[in-house]
Design a protein around this motif. Structure first.
Motif, mmCIF file in Angstrom:
data_model
loop_
_atom_site.group_PDB
_atom_site.id
_atom_site.type_symbol
_atom_site.label_atom_id
_atom_site.label_comp_id
_atom_site.label_asym_id
_atom_site.label_seq_id
_atom_site.Cartn_x
_atom_site.Cartn_y
_atom_site.Cartn_z
ATOM 1 N N TYR A 84 1.531 3.656 -3.092
ATOM 2 C CA TYR A 84 0.567 4.665 -3.534
ATOM 3 C C TYR A 84 0.648 5.946 -2.711
ATOM 4 O O TYR A 84 -0.170 6.852 -2.880
ATOM 5 C CB TYR A 84 -0.842 4.066 -3.494
ATOM 6 C CG TYR A 84 -0.937 2.817 -4.343
ATOM 7 C CD1 TYR A 84 -1.102 2.896 -5.719
ATOM 8 C CD2 TYR A 84 -0.790 1.547 -3.763
ATOM 9 C CE1 TYR A 84 -1.143 1.755 -6.506
ATOM 10 C CE2 TYR A 84 -0.830 0.402 -4.546
ATOM 11 C CZ TYR A 84 -1.000 0.512 -5.914
ATOM 12 O OH TYR A 84 -1.024 -0.620 -6.690
ATOM 13 N N ASP A 85 1.653 6.019 -1.837
ATOM 14 C CA ASP A 85 1.899 7.224 -1.055
ATOM 15 C C ASP A 85 2.791 8.146 -1.883
ATOM 16 O O ASP A 85 3.982 7.886 -2.051
ATOM 17 C CB ASP A 85 2.580 6.862 0.270
ATOM 18 C CG ASP A 85 2.760 8.056 1.195
ATOM 19 O OD1 ASP A 85 2.660 9.210 0.715
ATOM 20 O OD2 ASP A 85 3.026 7.842 2.389
ATOM 21 N N GLN A 86 2.213 9.218 -2.407
ATOM 22 C CA GLN A 86 2.942 10.095 -3.317
ATOM 23 C C GLN A 86 4.041 10.898 -2.626
ATOM 24 O O GLN A 86 4.827 11.581 -3.288
ATOM 25 C CB GLN A 86 1.964 11.046 -4.020
ATOM 26 C CG GLN A 86 0.964 10.339 -4.907
ATOM 27 C CD GLN A 86 1.644 9.496 -5.986
ATOM 28 O OE1 GLN A 86 2.494 9.991 -6.719
ATOM 29 N NE2 GLN A 86 1.283 8.228 -6.072
ATOM 30 N N ARG A 87 4.104 10.833 -1.302
ATOM 31 C CA ARG A 87 5.185 11.509 -0.589
ATOM 32 C C ARG A 87 6.478 10.695 -0.631
ATOM 33 O O ARG A 87 7.539 11.192 -0.236
ATOM 34 C CB ARG A 87 4.790 11.756 0.865
ATOM 35 C CG ARG A 87 3.587 12.663 1.050
ATOM 36 C CD ARG A 87 3.096 12.622 2.476
ATOM 37 N NE ARG A 87 2.675 11.269 2.851
ATOM 38 C CZ ARG A 87 2.245 10.930 4.067
ATOM 39 N NH1 ARG A 87 2.194 11.860 5.022
ATOM 40 N NH2 ARG A 87 1.881 9.685 4.324
ATOM 41 N N LYS A 88 6.393 9.466 -1.106
ATOM 42 C CA LYS A 88 7.550 8.577 -1.121
ATOM 43 C C LYS A 88 7.954 8.255 -2.550
ATOM 44 O O LYS A 88 7.125 8.251 -3.464
ATOM 45 C CB LYS A 88 7.236 7.291 -0.362
ATOM 46 C CG LYS A 88 6.926 7.520 1.124
ATOM 47 C CD LYS A 88 6.595 6.223 1.820
ATOM 48 C CE LYS A 88 6.286 6.433 3.299
ATOM 49 N NZ LYS A 88 7.489 6.879 4.045
ATOM 50 N N GLU B 276 0.826 -1.206 0.000
ATOM 51 C CA GLU B 276 0.000 0.000 0.000
ATOM 52 C C GLU B 276 0.863 1.261 0.000
ATOM 53 O O GLU B 276 0.436 2.327 -0.463
ATOM 54 C CB GLU B 276 -0.931 0.002 1.215
ATOM 55 C CG GLU B 276 -1.957 -1.129 1.204
ATOM 56 C CD GLU B 276 -2.746 -1.213 2.492
ATOM 57 O OE1 GLU B 276 -2.560 -0.327 3.359
ATOM 58 O OE2 GLU B 276 -3.543 -2.167 2.636
ATOM 59 N N ILE B 277 2.093 1.153 0.484
ATOM 60 C CA ILE B 277 2.983 2.306 0.574
ATOM 61 C C ILE B 277 3.376 2.819 -0.807
ATOM 62 O O ILE B 277 3.763 3.984 -0.970
ATOM 63 C CB ILE B 277 4.236 1.943 1.408
ATOM 64 C CG1 ILE B 277 4.885 3.211 1.966
ATOM 65 C CG2 ILE B 277 5.236 1.134 0.585
ATOM 66 C CD1 ILE B 277 5.987 2.924 2.958
#
Length: 283
Positions: A161-165, A158-159
């Motif tokens: 889809y974290d646009q901060r990463k 799921e990580i």
């Protein structure tokens, strides 16, 4: 029990004693920290290694004296610098190992990984992961909890889809062809890679067979920000924090980037391999 596991057990006991002295249950402490209750249990029972941030947050939540927190932090730093036996870690449980990795990834902004032997865990399909964990269980005599390990591995993804990463992955073309799973599973895995290459914060590179290699493909490595590098061997996971080591692996990663195919070129290599595997499955 290995020296590493003994030290992790002592750490868990000390943290439990601090919690109990504050008259907090594991659930109550988890609520204060914004954690899942299972994480408190895993740390106290030496099924997961706490981080420096975990120790600080734990100490504040239970009102521990600063000198006690500092002592635990120094003890933890020494623990993390030891060579970590894969056999011992897998005996702690396949799922617990995945939880450890998930916590580390959650603290990382830029993850760079070169993996010469298999598809990176964050990109694996359920059935490909099942084949991998089945082999790990046999190799390291790990507890039979493959379904739990797969569930955590899928949650880890799921990580992406974290646009901060940001994520940068490189594999040689051979990884796309290695038979770590049945042909139909391999084809499904390649379809998954085609989808992942479209994510804006994910760079997926493939080193084609015809590309000149900058160095021999001796082992994989994972670079977490510029803080540490994990270098897994067959028996141990080496965690390197010396800035010179980190810089060395950053340079090695960039050398592989220079010869790897990305974006449309990477997709072309994946499609070529997928066509080959599809043809083989119908012969």
């Amino acid at each position: 029990m290995s020296e590493f596991q003994q030290a992790r057990t002592r750490m868990g006991v000390q943290l439990r004693q601090l919690r109990e002295a504050s008259r907090l249950s594991g659930k109550e402490l988890a609520e204060r920290l914004g954690w899942q209750a299972s994480k408190v249990s895993r740390i106290e029972n030496a099924r997961q290694t706490a981080t420096v941030d975990d120790i600080g947050a734990w100490g504040r939540a239970v009102g521990a004296a600063p000198e006690i927190v500092q002592e635990l932090t120094e003890e933890l730093t020494g623990l993390l610098e030891r060579q970590d036996s894969w056999r011992q870690r897998h005996r702690s449980g396949l799922a617990a190992l995945q939880e450890d990795i998930r916590d580390l990834e959650a603290r990382t902004t830029l993850l760079r990984a070169f993996e010469p032997g298999l598809v990176v865990g964050l990109l694996q399909t359920t059935e490909y992961a099942r084949s991998v964990f089945t082999r790990l269980k046999r190799l390291y005599n790990a507890p039979d909890e493959i379904d739990s390990a797969i569930r955590v591995r899928m949650q880890r993804q799921e990580i992406l889809y974290d646009q901060r990463k940001r994520f940068r992955f490189i594999v040689p073309e051979a990884v796309l062809r290695y038979r770590l799973a049945p042909l139909d599973v391999m084809c499904g895995q390649l379809d998954r890679l085609l989808a992942v290459t479209a994510l804006p914060n994910v760079e997926f590179g493939v080193v084609p067979f015809e590309a000149p290699l900058p160095s021999a493909l001796l082992n994989g490595f994972w670079i977490y920000d510029r803080e540490q590098v994990a270098v897994p061997t067959r028996t141990r996971n080496l965690v390197l924090r010396d800035p010179e080591d980190v810089t060395f692996y950053e340079r090695s990663f960039e050398e592989f980037c220079e010869v790897a195919a990305f974006r449309e070129n990477a997709r072309a290599v994946i499609v070529r391999v997928l066509d080959d595997l599809t043809r083989q499955s119908t012969e």
